[in-house]
Motif scaffolding. Sequence first.
Motif, PDB file in Angstrom:
ATOM      1  N   ALA A  92       0.249   2.712 -14.824  1.00 19.58           N
ATOM      2  CA  ALA A  92       0.888   1.548 -14.538  1.00 19.58           C
ATOM      3  C   ALA A  92       0.041   0.259 -14.656  1.00 19.58           C
ATOM      4  N   LEU A  93       0.525  -0.869 -15.203  1.00 16.70           N
ATOM      5  CA  LEU A  93      -0.135  -2.072 -15.158  1.00 16.70           C
ATOM      6  C   LEU A  93       0.657  -2.646 -14.040  1.00 16.70           C
ATOM      7  N   VAL A 132      -5.106  -7.445 -10.516  1.00 18.46           N
ATOM      8  CA  VAL A 132      -4.598  -6.787 -11.439  1.00 18.46           C
ATOM      9  C   VAL A 132      -5.172  -5.441 -11.633  1.00 18.46           C
ATOM     10  N   LYS A 133      -4.128  -4.305 -11.485  1.00 19.50           N
ATOM     11  CA  LYS A 133      -4.732  -2.939 -11.627  1.00 19.50           C
ATOM     12  C   LYS A 133      -4.209  -2.416 -13.229  1.00 19.50           C
ATOM     13  N   PHE A 134      -5.382  -2.400 -13.944  1.00 20.30           N
ATOM     14  CA  PHE A 134      -4.897  -1.913 -15.249  1.00 20.30           C
ATOM     15  C   PHE A 134      -4.509  -0.585 -15.584  1.00 20.30           C
ATOM     16  N   PRO A 135      -4.056  -0.232 -16.658  1.00 23.68           N
ATOM     17  CA  PRO A 135      -3.780   1.169 -16.701  1.00 23.68           C
ATOM     18  C   PRO A 135      -5.049   2.205 -17.015  1.00 23.68           C
ATOM     19  N   CYS A 136      -4.855   3.315 -16.236  1.00 24.02           N
ATOM     20  CA  CYS A 136      -6.330   3.993 -16.411  1.00 24.02           C
ATOM     21  C   CYS A 136      -6.040   5.447 -16.983  1.00 24.02           C
ATOM     22  N   GLY A 172       0.728  -1.088   0.061  1.00 24.40           N
ATOM     23  CA  GLY A 172      -0.116   0.077   0.084  1.00 24.40           C
ATOM     24  C   GLY A 172       0.821   1.214   0.037  1.00 24.40           C
ATOM     25  N   ALA A 173       1.949   1.294   0.760  1.00 19.19           N
ATOM     26  CA  ALA A 173       2.725   2.375   0.966  1.00 19.19           C
ATOM     27  C   ALA A 173       3.502   2.608  -0.718  1.00 19.19           C
ATOM     28  N   LEU A 174       3.667   1.578  -1.282  1.00 22.59           N
ATOM     29  CA  LEU A 174       4.634   1.663  -2.580  1.00 22.59           C
ATOM     30  C   LEU A 174       3.473   2.169  -3.288  1.00 22.59           C
ATOM     31  N   PHE A 175       2.379   1.797  -3.389  1.00 18.92           N
ATOM     32  CA  PHE A 175       1.312   2.511  -4.235  1.00 18.92           C
ATOM     33  C   PHE A 175       1.102   3.918  -4.282  1.00 18.92           C
ATOM     34  N   GLU A 176       1.256   4.209  -2.884  1.00 15.24           N
ATOM     35  CA  GLU A 176       0.795   5.804  -2.522  1.00 15.24           C
ATOM     36  C   GLU A 176       2.135   6.523  -3.164  1.00 15.24           C
ATOM     37  N   GLU A 177       3.183   6.041  -2.974  1.00 14.02           N
ATOM     38  CA  GLU A 177       4.407   6.422  -3.616  1.00 14.02           C
ATOM     39  C   GLU A 177       4.303   6.669  -4.929  1.00 14.02           C
ATOM     40  N   LEU A 178       3.961   5.696  -5.494  1.00 14.05           N
ATOM     41  CA  LEU A 178       3.703   5.767  -7.149  1.00 14.05           C
ATOM     42  C   LEU A 178       2.672   6.823  -7.482  1.00 14.05           C
ATOM     43  N   ALA A 190     -13.622  -1.682 -11.053  1.00  9.92           N
ATOM     44  CA  ALA A 190     -12.969  -2.747 -10.104  1.00  9.92           C
ATOM     45  C   ALA A 190     -14.281  -3.753 -10.660  1.00  9.92           C
ATOM     46  N   ARG A 191     -13.537  -5.095 -10.679  1.00 12.25           N
ATOM     47  CA  ARG A 191     -14.682  -6.223 -10.743  1.00 12.25           C
ATOM     48  C   ARG A 191     -13.904  -7.351 -10.383  1.00 12.25           C
ATOM     49  N   SER A 192     -14.863  -8.437 -10.167  1.00 10.77           N
ATOM     50  CA  SER A 192     -14.167  -9.949  -9.789  1.00 10.77           C
ATOM     51  C   SER A 192     -14.349 -10.701 -10.962  1.00 10.77           C
ATOM     52  N   ILE A 193     -13.491 -11.666 -11.535  1.00  9.12           N
ATOM     53  CA  ILE A 193     -13.698 -12.752 -11.861  1.00  9.12           C
ATOM     54  C   ILE A 193     -14.017 -13.962 -11.376  1.00  9.12           C
ATOM     55  N   GLU A 194     -15.208 -14.218 -11.543  1.00 18.70           N
ATOM     56  CA  GLU A 194     -15.739 -15.500 -10.761  1.00 18.70           C
ATOM     57  C   GLU A 194     -15.278 -16.676 -11.413  1.00 18.70           C
ATOM     58  N   THR A 195     -14.857 -16.919 -12.853  1.00 16.83           N
ATOM     59  CA  THR A 195     -14.435 -17.952 -13.434  1.00 16.83           C
ATOM     60  C   THR A 195     -12.888 -18.510 -13.074  1.00 16.83           C
ATOM     61  N   PRO A 196     -12.737 -19.693 -12.980  1.00 14.86           N
ATOM     62  CA  PRO A 196     -11.270 -20.102 -12.640  1.00 14.86           C
ATOM     63  C   PRO A 196     -10.078 -19.361 -13.600  1.00 14.86           C
TER      64      PRO A 196
END
Length: 277
Positions: free
Chosen positions: A161-162, A196-200, A146-152, A207-213
């Motif tokens: 970033a991906l 996975v955080k996709f570029p924005c 979390g701290a790394l993300f805040e610095e980014l 945000a979404r959740s993939i239910e399939t394996p």
Amino acid sequence: HHLIAELGFDQGFEVHDLEIWDQSFLRSLAQRLVLGVGRSGPRGERSNTAREINQRFLDWLPDGDDRFFAYLHHIDVHWPYRAPKPFAGRFGVRRTSVDFNSSEFYDQFGPERKQLDQPPGVDPAVVQDMSDAYDEGVRFVDEEIGALFEELKRRKLYDDALIVVTADHGEQFLEHGEIGHGTSLHDVLLRVPLIVKFPCPSDNCGARSIETPAQVVDVMPTILEVVGLEAPARLAGRSVLRPMDDERVLFAEKGAQVALRTRDFKYIYDLEDSSAE
């Protein structure tokens, strides 16, 4: 130690920073046992906590709009379970005085003990202490990520970033009669996070959740699709951006054990003794 240059893991990287504890995994483990995570070794040697690895990455990170690819490997959750303060003890006072971080304990009860055909016979109270200490390590790494993300974000690098967060295995605490990892193909070891955080901005920002394996082998084709490269046809994985087949069968193996999994069922078979579950 699986990421050493001798095994080819430096290929394609301009910087392969694994010079920790004189490039010796065994020495690293020994120092970690004696000193605990987060303490410096002799003669100014570097440690390998998530906080320090993240800082070395940030020190290396190019300025400006230069594109970059980086792989950060955090091992704080791995045995020995020694989260630094203030995370150590966060999930309660220890129930026992047993030193489950000692090499003697792991040699006697761990997954590489001599009598693997017999259950380890660990006191459940000790196992709960181990599980709590493991969770404290997870909490520490979560905080540092979390701290790394805040610095980014502060450097205005986060949105473009991906970022992929995952793990190579879980840990077991007698759920199936063993402690540690590397002994079975049960979900407690195989079911790991895949975030996975996709570029924005982009079509995939929400945000979404993939239910399939999905599987860890899906990481590579996902990255390739995001950066506009075609994945080789021979890859076993598939991009998580593509529609997932509800009937997809996942595969895992370890030694003579193989496992097949669908969305609803799982089958584990041992090729040596023909046992199945």
